[in-house]
Write a protein that holds these residues in place. Sequence first.
Motif, short mmCIF file in Angstrom:
data_model
loop_
_atom_site.label_atom_id
_atom_site.label_comp_id
_atom_site.label_asym_id
_atom_site.label_seq_id
_atom_site.Cartn_x
_atom_site.Cartn_y
_atom_site.Cartn_z
N PRO A 1 2.84 12.20 0.80
CA PRO A 1 4.23 11.70 0.46
C PRO A 1 4.41 11.55 -1.15
O PRO A 1 3.64 11.19 -1.80
N ASP A 2 5.90 11.72 -1.46
CA ASP A 2 5.92 11.44 -2.81
C ASP A 2 6.41 10.04 -2.94
O ASP A 2 7.56 9.61 -2.60
N LEU A 3 5.70 9.15 -3.60
CA LEU A 3 5.89 7.86 -3.78
C LEU A 3 7.23 7.40 -4.47
O LEU A 3 7.67 6.32 -4.43
N THR A 4 7.53 8.65 -5.37
CA THR A 4 8.77 8.35 -6.39
C THR A 4 9.87 8.08 -5.68
O THR A 4 10.91 7.34 -6.06
N THR A 5 10.03 8.65 -4.24
CA THR A 5 11.40 8.42 -3.65
C THR A 5 11.48 6.95 -2.69
O THR A 5 12.42 6.74 -2.30
N HIS B 1 3.60 -1.44 2.35
CA HIS B 1 2.90 -0.66 3.16
C HIS B 1 3.61 -0.20 4.32
O HIS B 1 3.20 0.84 5.03
N GLU B 2 4.98 -0.91 4.63
CA GLU B 2 5.54 -0.23 5.84
C GLU B 2 6.36 1.08 5.24
O GLU B 2 6.50 1.90 6.00
N ASP B 3 6.65 1.11 4.09
CA ASP B 3 7.14 2.70 3.55
C ASP B 3 6.02 3.54 3.29
O ASP B 3 6.31 4.70 3.55
N THR B 4 4.94 3.24 2.96
CA THR B 4 3.89 4.22 2.51
C THR B 4 2.96 4.46 3.97
O THR B 4 2.49 5.38 3.90
N GLY B 5 3.10 3.79 4.88
CA GLY B 5 2.40 3.89 6.27
C GLY B 5 0.94 3.79 6.02
O GLY B 5 0.09 4.22 6.71
#
Length: 203
Positions: free
Chosen positions: A137-141, A117-121
């Motif tokens: 956002p592109d979750l792939t990256t 969740h830190e990365d996805t906000g």
Amino acid sequence: MGPSAAAKPASSTPSRTWGKGRALLLGSALAAALTVLAVWSLPGEEPSGGHAAGTALDGDIQAGVEVTSPHARIGKEYWVALPTADNVSDRPLTLLRGEITRVPDGLRIIGYKALSHEDTGGHPLSASPVGGSPGIPDLTTLPDRSGRPAVVPAHEPGEVFWAARVRVTGKVTGDLTGCRYVYRQGGVTYQQDLVCVSRIRVG
């Protein structure tokens, strides 16, 4: 946890062929067989040979929530997030993996990754296109967190969640349901299904 078959009650009238003694013996054998079936079906066990059924996660975290993506395109791929893995028990646990167990015609799961969740906000609810789109956002990256232990303390929300990479192969006839997490707690590996409904439609 397969379906249980109801046993046909034995007749109260002794059979002329079997005799009263043999009828009683048959009744005892039937009672023993039903006892064995009851032992095989004890709660917490998976008759199919899977892991023990767990209860440590909040299974209804997304109850009543339908995640709808009505404008998918055939041939495109999307990320579909499983629910958050919130620990409602008194002991910590370690997430091992997540998966979606029921996939309708028209969709195919290509793979999974663990996200933070830190990365996805925050927790994504709608299907996220692979490659991203305006405002999504592109979750792939984002980094895949499945290679390291994801510990969830007692009575704490999960920081890591799993997402499925889904390809649209044709007309979609149903919903993605049956979100399952596998985790270890107290030296035992459990699996638990969480309520989830992701509706992807071609439009």
